[in-house]
Design an enzyme around this catalytic site. Structure first.
Site, PDB file in Angstrom:
ATOM      1  N   HIS A  12     -56.987  12.850 131.784  1.00 44.80           N
ATOM      2  CA  HIS A  12     -58.225  13.616 131.661  1.00 44.80           C
ATOM      3  C   HIS A  12     -58.694  14.135 133.024  1.00 44.80           C
ATOM      4  CE1 HIS A  12     -62.795  13.491 130.701  1.00 44.80           C
ATOM      5  NE2 HIS A  12     -62.294  14.560 130.092  1.00 44.80           N
ATOM      6  N   GLU A  39     -54.965  17.157 131.172  1.00 41.33           N
ATOM      7  CA  GLU A  39     -56.038  18.041 130.700  1.00 41.33           C
ATOM      8  C   GLU A  39     -56.855  18.431 131.923  1.00 41.33           C
ATOM      9  OE1 GLU A  39     -60.333  18.681 129.339  1.00 41.33           O
ATOM     10  OE2 GLU A  39     -59.507  17.308 130.833  1.00 41.33           O
ATOM     11  N   ASP A  41     -60.306  21.331 133.203  1.00 42.19           N
ATOM     12  CA  ASP A  41     -61.348  22.275 132.799  1.00 42.19           C
ATOM     13  C   ASP A  41     -61.246  23.527 133.656  1.00 42.19           C
ATOM     14  OD1 ASP A  41     -62.716  20.298 131.029  1.00 42.19           O
ATOM     15  OD2 ASP A  41     -62.965  19.265 132.944  1.00 42.19           O
ATOM     16  N   HIS A  54     -65.555  21.250 136.059  1.00 43.61           N
ATOM     17  CA  HIS A  54     -66.082  20.819 134.771  1.00 43.61           C
ATOM     18  C   HIS A  54     -67.478  21.368 134.490  1.00 43.61           C
ATOM     19  CE1 HIS A  54     -68.211  18.119 131.989  1.00 43.61           C
ATOM     20  NE2 HIS A  54     -67.043  18.015 131.387  1.00 43.61           N
ATOM     21  N   GLU A 114     -58.468  23.200 129.138  1.00 44.73           N
ATOM     22  CA  GLU A 114     -59.732  23.349 128.415  1.00 44.73           C
ATOM     23  C   GLU A 114     -60.481  24.531 129.004  1.00 44.73           C
ATOM     24  OE1 GLU A 114     -62.672  20.135 128.238  1.00 44.73           O
ATOM     25  OE2 GLU A 114     -64.076  21.597 127.403  1.00 44.73           O
TER      26      GLU A 114
END
Ligand code: G3P
Ligand code: MG
Length: 250
Positions: A12, A39, A41, A54, A114
């Site tokens: 993450h 993952e 952002d 993020h 993401e």
């Protein structure tokens, strides 16, 4: 269902909490613990550069302030995105998506991008990130999986680059999400792990969608979800969970 090409475990925000989130240092740390899927952002600077962050503002994780959506990349690139975490990471910069792509290609890593638009930029960010991802992964064996909580961003990504795989992120099971997922042509649905159980996994699989969860940091919960059939687990716990391979140099 078609075969699922992505690893079960995804780190993450690069490597969770052990290194500054969404930086190359985090990716290196995660890879060092054997993780081969990540993952992160991604949003746009004011002049359209796709980069990792993020929050809607720079304040928490960089030395800058305010929204990055009104700032030029040349200024954002000078910010310290590591000192907030710990002195060892001082001067770690914000990475461009292009640098993350190069890291993934060099180390055989899969990526879940993401799409995290600043408010009001959903469609523009979805389209631009999809185009940049298609360019950066052109000819690659495994394309990045594009995900978003924002249907408008995923719709723009679909329209810009229809062949890139998409996933709808859900923090709650809002009215109409199955129809939205269908319209967006997703290959997966990624939910808060608290929402996922065997019934939902079976419901997703029956529609031909893979079932992924975020952010699972508890070994018992991870084991339950994997036994119930989830296809992907996004975790911060890169030192305790996951593939556990020997460290690599990256
Ligand atoms: O992509 C899954 C997860 O990252 C969503 O939550 O807030 O950590 O981006 P957040
Ligand atoms: Mg995220």
């Amino acid at each position: 269902m078609t075969p699922w090409p992505y690893p079960l475990w995804l780190a993450h925000r690069g490597a969770g909490k052990l290194a500054p989130e969404n930086t190359l240092a985090a990716f290196r740390l995660g890879a060092g613990f054997g993780w081969r899927a990540f993952e992160c952002d991604v949003k746009l600077s004011g002049d359209g550069e796709a980069f990792l962050l993020h929050d809607d503002t720079l304040d928490r994780t960089t030395g800058g302030q305010g929204s990055p959506a009104t700032q030029h990349w040349t200024d954002l690139a000078r910010l310290d995105a590591g000192a907030w975490h710990s002195p060892a990471y001082a001067a770690e910069p914000l990475p461009r998506l292009a640098q993350i792509a190069a890291f993934c290609h060099a180390n055989g890593c899969a990526l879940n991008i993401e799409i995290k638009p600043c408010p009001g930029t959903e469609a523009a960010t979805g389209a631009a990130v999809a185009r940049e991802a298609a360019r950066l992964w052109a000819g690659a064996e495994l394309p990045p999986l594009l995900s978003s909580f924002q249907p408008d961003a995923l719709a723009a990504a679909r329209d810009a680059e229809p062949t890139l795989p998409r996933a709808l992120l859900l923090d709650e099971l809002w009215d109409g999400w199955p129809a939205a997922a269908e319209a967006l042509g997703v290959v997966a649905v990624i939910t808060n792990w608290r929402l996922m159980d065997r019934a939902l996994i079976e419901r997703l699989h029956a529609r031909g969608w893979r079932a992924l969860v975020y952010t699972v940091n508890d070994a018992t919960e991870a084991a339950r979800l994997i036994a119930q059939g989830v296809d992907g687990v996004i975790s911060d716990a890169v030192d305790r969970l996951g593939p556990g391979a020997a460290p690599i140099t990256a």
